[in-house]
Design a protein around this motif. Sequence first.
Motif, PDB file in Angstrom:
ATOM      1  N   ASP A 155      43.889  14.216  18.936  1.00  0.00           N
ATOM      2  CA  ASP A 155      43.980  13.737  17.550  1.00  0.00           C
ATOM      3  C   ASP A 155      45.215  12.873  17.318  1.00  0.00           C
ATOM      4  O   ASP A 155      45.166  11.877  16.593  1.00  0.00           O
ATOM      5  CB  ASP A 155      44.004  14.932  16.583  1.00  0.00           C
ATOM      6  CG  ASP A 155      42.641  15.596  16.449  1.00  0.00           C
ATOM      7  OD1 ASP A 155      41.637  14.934  16.771  1.00  0.00           O
ATOM      8  OD2 ASP A 155      42.580  16.771  16.043  1.00  0.00           O
ATOM      9  N   ASN A 156      46.313  13.249  17.954  1.00  0.00           N
ATOM     10  CA  ASN A 156      47.588  12.594  17.648  1.00  0.00           C
ATOM     11  C   ASN A 156      47.936  11.416  18.560  1.00  0.00           C
ATOM     12  O   ASN A 156      48.657  10.504  18.130  1.00  0.00           O
ATOM     13  CB  ASN A 156      48.721  13.617  17.710  1.00  0.00           C
ATOM     14  CG  ASN A 156      48.615  14.660  16.608  1.00  0.00           C
ATOM     15  OD1 ASN A 156      48.253  14.339  15.480  1.00  0.00           O
ATOM     16  ND2 ASN A 156      48.925  15.905  16.929  1.00  0.00           N
ATOM     17  N   TYR A 157      47.439  11.454  19.804  1.00  0.00           N
ATOM     18  CA  TYR A 157      47.934  10.481  20.783  1.00  0.00           C
ATOM     19  C   TYR A 157      46.840   9.731  21.546  1.00  0.00           C
ATOM     20  O   TYR A 157      47.160   8.908  22.398  1.00  0.00           O
ATOM     21  CB  TYR A 157      48.833  11.189  21.807  1.00  0.00           C
ATOM     22  CG  TYR A 157      49.969  11.957  21.198  1.00  0.00           C
ATOM     23  CD1 TYR A 157      51.016  11.302  20.542  1.00  0.00           C
ATOM     24  CD2 TYR A 157      50.007  13.345  21.265  1.00  0.00           C
ATOM     25  CE1 TYR A 157      52.063  12.006  19.977  1.00  0.00           C
ATOM     26  CE2 TYR A 157      51.055  14.072  20.707  1.00  0.00           C
ATOM     27  CZ  TYR A 157      52.076  13.385  20.054  1.00  0.00           C
ATOM     28  OH  TYR A 157      53.117  14.085  19.491  1.00  0.00           O
ATOM     29  N   MET A 158      45.552  10.001  21.283  1.00  0.00           N
ATOM     30  CA  MET A 158      44.501   9.435  22.128  1.00  0.00           C
ATOM     31  C   MET A 158      43.426   8.739  21.294  1.00  0.00           C
ATOM     32  O   MET A 158      42.270   9.170  21.247  1.00  0.00           O
ATOM     33  CB  MET A 158      43.897  10.534  23.019  1.00  0.00           C
ATOM     34  CG  MET A 158      44.913  11.276  23.856  1.00  0.00           C
ATOM     35  SD  MET A 158      44.190  12.380  25.094  1.00  0.00           S
ATOM     36  CE  MET A 158      43.557  11.187  26.278  1.00  0.00           C
ATOM     37  N   PRO A 159      43.752   7.624  20.642  1.00  0.00           N
ATOM     38  CA  PRO A 159      42.763   6.923  19.811  1.00  0.00           C
ATOM     39  C   PRO A 159      41.579   6.367  20.604  1.00  0.00           C
ATOM     40  O   PRO A 159      40.454   6.322  20.090  1.00  0.00           O
ATOM     41  CB  PRO A 159      43.575   5.795  19.163  1.00  0.00           C
ATOM     42  CG  PRO A 159      44.754   5.596  20.080  1.00  0.00           C
ATOM     43  CD  PRO A 159      45.075   6.964  20.595  1.00  0.00           C
ATOM     44  N   ASN A 160      41.805   5.961  21.856  1.00  0.00           N
ATOM     45  CA  ASN A 160      40.696   5.443  22.661  1.00  0.00           C
ATOM     46  C   ASN A 160      39.662   6.528  22.943  1.00  0.00           C
ATOM     47  O   ASN A 160      38.454   6.302  22.817  1.00  0.00           O
ATOM     48  CB  ASN A 160      41.213   4.867  23.984  1.00  0.00           C
ATOM     49  CG  ASN A 160      42.038   3.606  23.792  1.00  0.00           C
ATOM     50  OD1 ASN A 160      41.808   2.833  22.872  1.00  0.00           O
ATOM     51  ND2 ASN A 160      43.021   3.400  24.661  1.00  0.00           N
ATOM     52  N   LEU A 161      40.137   7.715  23.321  1.00  0.00           N
ATOM     53  CA  LEU A 161      39.219   8.816  23.593  1.00  0.00           C
ATOM     54  C   LEU A 161      38.535   9.272  22.311  1.00  0.00           C
ATOM     55  O   LEU A 161      37.335   9.580  22.318  1.00  0.00           O
ATOM     56  CB  LEU A 161      39.955   9.978  24.256  1.00  0.00           C
ATOM     57  CG  LEU A 161      39.116  11.247  24.508  1.00  0.00           C
ATOM     58  CD1 LEU A 161      37.870  10.935  25.324  1.00  0.00           C
ATOM     59  CD2 LEU A 161      39.950  12.322  25.193  1.00  0.00           C
ATOM     60  N   LYS A 162      39.256   9.331  21.208  1.00  0.00           N
ATOM     61  CA  LYS A 162      38.647   9.724  19.937  1.00  0.00           C
ATOM     62  C   LYS A 162      37.491   8.799  19.572  1.00  0.00           C
ATOM     63  O   LYS A 162      36.415   9.248  19.175  1.00  0.00           O
ATOM     64  CB  LYS A 162      39.691   9.715  18.811  1.00  0.00           C
ATOM     65  CG  LYS A 162      40.592  10.924  18.785  1.00  0.00           C
ATOM     66  CD  LYS A 162      41.531  10.891  17.587  1.00  0.00           C
ATOM     67  CE  LYS A 162      40.795  11.097  16.292  1.00  0.00           C
ATOM     68  NZ  LYS A 162      41.720  11.165  15.131  1.00  0.00           N
ATOM     69  N   ALA A 163      37.705   7.507  19.729  1.00  0.00           N
ATOM     70  CA  ALA A 163      36.653   6.537  19.427  1.00  0.00           C
ATOM     71  C   ALA A 163      35.465   6.718  20.369  1.00  0.00           C
ATOM     72  O   ALA A 163      34.298   6.613  19.950  1.00  0.00           O
ATOM     73  CB  ALA A 163      37.201   5.116  19.532  1.00  0.00           C
ATOM     74  N   ALA A 164      35.743   7.002  21.639  1.00  0.00           N
ATOM     75  CA  ALA A 164      34.671   7.204  22.621  1.00  0.00           C
ATOM     76  C   ALA A 164      33.824   8.417  22.248  1.00  0.00           C
ATOM     77  O   ALA A 164      32.589   8.380  22.321  1.00  0.00           O
ATOM     78  CB  ALA A 164      35.265   7.375  24.010  1.00  0.00           C
ATOM     79  N   MET A 165      34.481   9.506  21.846  1.00  0.00           N
ATOM     80  CA  MET A 165      33.740  10.722  21.513  1.00  0.00           C
ATOM     81  C   MET A 165      32.978  10.580  20.203  1.00  0.00           C
ATOM     82  O   MET A 165      31.964  11.243  20.000  1.00  0.00           O
ATOM     83  CB  MET A 165      34.685  11.927  21.471  1.00  0.00           C
ATOM     84  CG  MET A 165      35.223  12.297  22.839  1.00  0.00           C
ATOM     85  SD  MET A 165      36.011  13.928  22.925  1.00  0.00           S
ATOM     86  CE  MET A 165      37.388  13.705  21.799  1.00  0.00           C
ATOM     87  N   GLU A 166      33.426   9.719  19.322  1.00  0.00           N
ATOM     88  CA  GLU A 166      32.663   9.437  18.107  1.00  0.00           C
ATOM     89  C   GLU A 166      31.388   8.671  18.451  1.00  0.00           C
ATOM     90  O   GLU A 166      30.324   8.908  17.880  1.00  0.00           O
ATOM     91  CB  GLU A 166      33.514   8.647  17.117  1.00  0.00           C
ATOM     92  CG  GLU A 166      34.611   9.487  16.464  1.00  0.00           C
ATOM     93  CD  GLU A 166      35.552   8.658  15.607  1.00  0.00           C
ATOM     94  OE1 GLU A 166      35.286   7.435  15.449  1.00  0.00           O
ATOM     95  OE2 GLU A 166      36.545   9.212  15.108  1.00  0.00           O
TER      96      GLU A 166
END
Length: 536
Positions: free
Chosen positions: A142-153
């Motif tokens: 949540d705090n440091y991984m915007p690329n992974l967050k977008a991928a999981m969305e």
Amino acid sequence: MRIKSISIGKKMLVVGILSLTMLFNLIGCTNQSEEAPADSSSNFNKEGLPIVTAPVTLDVLTVRWGNMGDTFKANKWLQDLEKETNVKINWQVMSSNDWGEQKSIMLASSTLPDIIFGDIVFSDSDIVNNLSYFRPLDDYIDNYMPNLKAAMEETPEMRQISTFPDGKMYSLPARLPSRPITTMQPVINKVWLDRLSLDVPDNIEELYNVFKAFKEKDPNQNGKPDEIPFSGSVDISMDFLSPFGITDLNNNSMMLKEGEPVFIPASIEYKEALKWVHKLYAEGLIDQELFTQDNTMSTAKQQNPDAALIGFSNQWIPDAVFGKWKDEYATIPSIAGPDGNRYQTGDPVGLSLRRNELLITTSSKHPEIAARWADQFYTNEASIQNFWGAIGTVIQKNEDGTYALMSPPEGTSADAWYWEQSVRDFGPKYVSPGFEKNIILDETTGDGLKLVIDKLGSEYVTEPFPNVMYSAEEFQELPTLTTDIDSYVKTTRAEWITKGNIDQEWDAYIKQLNDMGLKRLVEIRTDAYKRYTSVK
């Protein structure tokens, strides 16, 4: 004798201490003198690059198959990443040949490197039974991984496969590029069909007639009755049973039937399939050494130097199996079963999803840095360069926005080259479904060929029983159930295929499975399936 046993014990103790010392040295060999404090506000940058202002070194452990070595470290993207992030990587590369023993020592020592890289290092059970060694990653994501967050969305299944029984993510997932939907598909000797003026078989009745012709009419034209209409592995392949509605993607004898988990070897479909296979075996239409040969014997038949011997098989791609005869073989559509339907093993969402590709250990003093470093892998360009090789070395980036794979050096196969130039299957990565149309592959071999022949069976792929996650308690109980049950299933399967009598013995077989704890086994897997499907 007592003196000798004490001597041997001392030697074993010394060997164990030396092995442990080597691992400690491997883990702790980072030069800390050049580093600033990891998480000080003056050094760590929550956004942008570099990740840290002053260099920080992370110890990263990965395991490679056999003697592959560490040539992947020359990948230009990885080298550029160090310069751009200021995060230096001390790669600790182990061979899979030795890792089993070393893994036990490392887990017993409770001293691990900062990062575990690749799903070959630790299994689900290794992680679940040693959770205190690994950091829950939800907050870091949540705090440091915007690329992974977008991928999981975009691909929610990535979170689903990576959520442990306690609802937390301890490992990071991957979505590999340009993966097919189907696994093993039916492959037939097309030259034999043409010589005998036979059509490609469409259903099990036609397949039976083709097998009869292959056995009786000398299609390899060597004047010997040496043709083997069907051959496979040491045990009868579930893929060969797929016309009866049997598919088993994760090799755990489980399927979904109308959304409910089912143990395949206790199903009526399984019983009818084995009756059909026994008929083939009794008439000499399938390999009589099916249950006694090892992989060496099987390969020798597939690549027999004098003449092609195998008529039909189930394979990933034919050109990887049949040696000099590979051009005689062609992949065909899935065979229709008794009900007129076709069933194919695979996954409708694609065979691209992985878990346990990166873990951050509780030994690490730099978890925020590790998380931000890992997030750099979750872009399309980063991922294709970590699957095949760097742009400019293995991949050609074209002006129209497409990416083409270059030809491998003389004398090297494409697949071997990719493993040499990249981390390949291992490690975090994400290639979005929309980006894949920009990747140009050679359709005559390897990954490109698989995507072409994938179209022959993709519409028949069944929804598989997923690769669910078990709790520590379930992992302790499962082996006591599966050891006896799996052994009994394999033994009876071999007997029924070679000797018959399945109708007479079926009821006693089901009773024995129940006595061995089949109900509890299915209950455990059903509970895990419900947890898996509840993750949003």
